[in-house]
Design a protein around this motif. Structure first.
Motif, mmCIF file in Angstrom:
data_model
loop_
_atom_site.group_PDB
_atom_site.id
_atom_site.type_symbol
_atom_site.label_atom_id
_atom_site.label_comp_id
_atom_site.label_asym_id
_atom_site.label_seq_id
_atom_site.Cartn_x
_atom_site.Cartn_y
_atom_site.Cartn_z
ATOM 1 N N ARG A 89 5.369 -3.024 -0.841
ATOM 2 C CA ARG A 89 5.981 -1.972 -0.273
ATOM 3 C C ARG A 89 5.434 -0.616 -1.156
ATOM 4 O O ARG A 89 5.019 0.246 -0.723
ATOM 5 C CB ARG A 89 7.331 -2.000 -0.285
ATOM 6 C CG ARG A 89 7.914 -3.233 0.656
ATOM 7 C CD ARG A 89 9.576 -2.842 0.978
ATOM 8 N NE ARG A 89 10.119 -3.041 -0.035
ATOM 9 C CZ ARG A 89 11.374 -2.831 -0.067
ATOM 10 N NH1 ARG A 89 11.931 -2.654 1.134
ATOM 11 N NH2 ARG A 89 12.192 -2.947 -1.206
ATOM 12 N N SER A 90 5.622 -1.039 -2.531
ATOM 13 C CA SER A 90 5.398 0.300 -3.411
ATOM 14 C C SER A 90 3.881 1.026 -3.376
ATOM 15 O O SER A 90 3.785 2.200 -3.396
ATOM 16 C CB SER A 90 5.612 -0.055 -4.672
ATOM 17 O OG SER A 90 5.026 0.755 -5.572
ATOM 18 N N MET A 91 2.930 -0.296 -3.039
ATOM 19 C CA MET A 91 1.534 0.410 -3.120
ATOM 20 C C MET A 91 1.116 0.629 -1.519
ATOM 21 O O MET A 91 -0.170 0.824 -1.558
ATOM 22 C CB MET A 91 0.679 -0.721 -3.798
ATOM 23 C CG MET A 91 0.953 -1.136 -5.353
ATOM 24 S SD MET A 91 0.050 -2.304 -5.932
ATOM 25 C CE MET A 91 -1.530 -1.395 -5.972
ATOM 26 N N ARG A 92 1.868 0.492 -0.745
ATOM 27 C CA ARG A 92 2.058 0.920 0.505
ATOM 28 C C ARG A 92 0.728 -0.101 1.186
ATOM 29 O O ARG A 92 -0.201 0.329 1.888
ATOM 30 C CB ARG A 92 1.297 2.299 0.914
ATOM 31 C CG ARG A 92 2.676 3.164 0.470
ATOM 32 C CD ARG A 92 2.696 4.625 1.114
ATOM 33 N NE ARG A 92 3.627 5.320 0.454
ATOM 34 C CZ ARG A 92 3.781 6.534 0.786
ATOM 35 N NH1 ARG A 92 2.986 7.356 1.699
ATOM 36 N NH2 ARG A 92 4.748 7.233 0.304
ATOM 37 N N ALA A 93 0.719 -1.534 0.694
ATOM 38 C CA ALA A 93 -0.336 -2.514 1.315
ATOM 39 C C ALA A 93 -0.007 -2.779 2.628
ATOM 40 O O ALA A 93 1.341 -2.813 3.164
ATOM 41 C CB ALA A 93 -0.310 -3.578 0.235
ATOM 42 N N ASP A 94 -0.926 -3.345 3.235
ATOM 43 C CA ASP A 94 -0.881 -3.879 4.641
ATOM 44 C C ASP A 94 -0.177 -5.210 4.430
ATOM 45 O O ASP A 94 0.092 -5.953 5.446
ATOM 46 C CB ASP A 94 -2.220 -3.932 5.477
ATOM 47 C CG ASP A 94 -2.430 -2.258 5.589
ATOM 48 O OD1 ASP A 94 -1.936 -1.664 6.618
ATOM 49 O OD2 ASP A 94 -3.447 -1.924 4.809
ATOM 50 N N LEU A 95 -0.447 -5.981 3.312
ATOM 51 C CA LEU A 95 0.010 -7.220 3.339
ATOM 52 C C LEU A 95 -0.080 -7.777 1.972
ATOM 53 O O LEU A 95 -0.782 -7.349 1.151
ATOM 54 C CB LEU A 95 -1.342 -8.161 3.833
ATOM 55 C CG LEU A 95 -1.436 -9.615 3.655
ATOM 56 C CD1 LEU A 95 -0.222 -10.435 4.687
ATOM 57 C CD2 LEU A 95 -2.589 -10.668 4.216
ATOM 58 N N GLY A 115 4.696 -9.090 4.681
ATOM 59 C CA GLY A 115 4.457 -8.139 5.584
ATOM 60 C C GLY A 115 4.314 -6.744 4.812
ATOM 61 O O GLY A 115 4.835 -6.703 3.654
ATOM 62 N N PRO A 116 3.673 -5.829 5.319
ATOM 63 C CA PRO A 116 4.153 -4.450 4.812
ATOM 64 C C PRO A 116 5.339 -3.916 4.294
ATOM 65 O O PRO A 116 5.197 -3.076 3.476
ATOM 66 C CB PRO A 116 3.439 -3.476 5.874
ATOM 67 C CG PRO A 116 3.574 -4.272 7.040
ATOM 68 C CD PRO A 116 3.526 -5.533 6.755
#
Length: 446
Positions: A89-95, A115-116
């Protein structure tokens, strides 16, 4: 659709044995990359792992699969499972991906996806990914292959976050704390957090070699932590498992506080503080009847789910609840984390201990548990011992003998070839006879 590979906590098995092979990890990476693909956006994927030797192999294979379909991969190295949820979540990743078999021995490994939003994938998402495994991967063109890089500072971000989960006014100064990291993923983060909060830290299980994770240490074997607590005159012991998403607390005498007792303490405290959403705690069918009675006496409610912290979290999200977990030590506090977090749960215990001014021994037993017995019976892969007439008859006889005076729960493990036989009854002798009898019948059939 029945899931072939995903169990209650991702894909898990013996390392280098199907399906926990490099080939399967590569295929999984390509499939999950395709599942999360959208438009021209180049996905960002974070991958963490625990300390198993096989983690290197699976990490490389997953990376190959993900980059082959155009995803960019950020490698975190050894970090706790809850850190992967947080950093996704913090790094705004997709997975997010965690490579770990949790509390299992080093021979096993697993792959679980976030999940994101930082939450583990639903059954429906896992079924869709399994369907993609049956199809040829959609490989990126040569100029669209993803990149992989190791990132620094991820551990520090988690350490700083964990420290914020207790009031800044509280310090662990003057407390001597044993922390057993199970030679696993938290071998650096957990001691760092406690030390930075002011504790005198005695670390145990912080020398991973790829093969000693969970061996004679950690939340599944608290003897080493208990011995260290007594030997060092510590105020508290914290025993984490291999990926640090579960915890057992030990008081100054080495007595163990399991997940049920810890959840009871936190639920009662949060309720009195007006923090327990809808007066409800979510736990699994394995949690002790004594916990349910403890909550009811305080006007609180227990909602039960199937076994597996992901099902606890799903029920929490659906009902708008903020506290749940498992007797095994998963404690989920969605105010702080998207999955079980052993260290943050331990910090909640320490916060309550500081506020009360009482020793740990006064807090580790909130309720008197109903006698409970659990037997794990290993069976041969491919066999179905619960389907045999003899086992079915043994279970029927046991239920008739309990006749409403106890509880019987028999289920296959979702992560190992085990049948778990759990019973509760006020009569310990009857309980022992019933549970061991069923276990013996299953062993003969398996």
């Amino acid at each position: 659709m029945a899931r072939r590979f995903f169990g209650t906590d991702g894909v898990r098995g013996t390392a280098n044995t199907y399906p926990m092979t490099a080939e399967m990890a590569l295929r999984l990476g390509a499939a999950v990359g395709r599942y999360f693909a959208h438009g021209e956006h180049q996905q960002r994927v974070v991958i963490g792992k625990d300390t198993r030797r096989s983690g290197y192999m699976l990490e490389n294979a997953l990376t190959a699969g993900l980059t082959s379909v155009g995803a960019n991969v950020l490698l975190l190295g050894p970090v706790p499972t809850p850190a992967v949820g947080m950093l996704t979540r913090s790094m705004r990743a997709d997975l997010g991906v965690m490579i770990s078999a949790s509390h299992n021995p080093y021979q096993d490994n697993g792959i679980k996806f976030f999940g994101p939003d930082g939450y583990k994938l639903s059954d429906a998402a896992e079924e869709a990914i399994e369907a993609l495994l049956e199809q040829a991967p959609q490989l990126a063109p040569s100029d669209g292959i993803g990149r992989a890089s190791r990132i620094e500072g991820d551990r520090a971000r988690y350490v700083e976050f964990a420290k914020t989960t207790i009031p800044r006014s509280q310090s662990l100064s003057g407390l001597k704390i044993v922390v057993d990291c199970a030679n696993g993923a938290a071998y650096r983060t957990a001691p760092e957090v406690l030390w930075e909060l002011g504790a005198d830290v005695i670390p145990v299980g912080v020398s991973p070699n790829g093969f000693n994770i969970n061996r004679g240490c950690g939340s599944t074997d608290t003897r080493a932590a208990a011995e260290a607590v007594v030997a060092h005159g510590a105020d508290l012991g914290i025993a984490l498992d291999g990926d640090a998403d579960r915890v057992m607390i030990l008081d100054e005498r080495g007595q163990v506080c399991d997940g049920d007792q810890l959840m009871a303490l936190i639920a009662d405290l949060w309720s009195r503080q007006g923090r327990l959403e809808k007066g409800t705690l979510v736990a699994t069918v394995m949690s002790n009847l004594g916990l349910e009675r403890f909550l009811a006496a305080r006007g609180l409610r227990l909602e039960r789910t199937a076994v597996g912290d992901r099902y606890v979290v799903e029920a929490m999200r659906a009902g708008g609840y903020n506290l749940g977990g498992e007797q095994s030590g998963h404690v989920v506090m969605t105010d702080y984390a998207t999955t079980g977090d052993g260290l943050i749960a331990a910090l909640q215990f320490l916060s309550a201990m500081i506020d009360s001014g009482k020793p740990a021994s006064a807090l580790v037993r909130s309720f008197e548990p109903v006698p409970q017995l659990l037997e794990n019976v290993r069976y041969a892969p491919g066999s179905a011992p619960l389907e045999t007439a003899a086992v079915k008859a043994a279970i029927a006889r046991a239920e008739a003998r309990l006749d409403g005076a106890g509880r019987l729960l028999i289920r296959k493990s979702g992560t190992e070839p085990l049948v778990r036989v759990m019973g509760e009854a006020e009569d310990p002798a009857l309980l022992h006879e019933i549970v061991t009898g069923i276990a013996a019948e299953i062993a003969r059939a398996g």
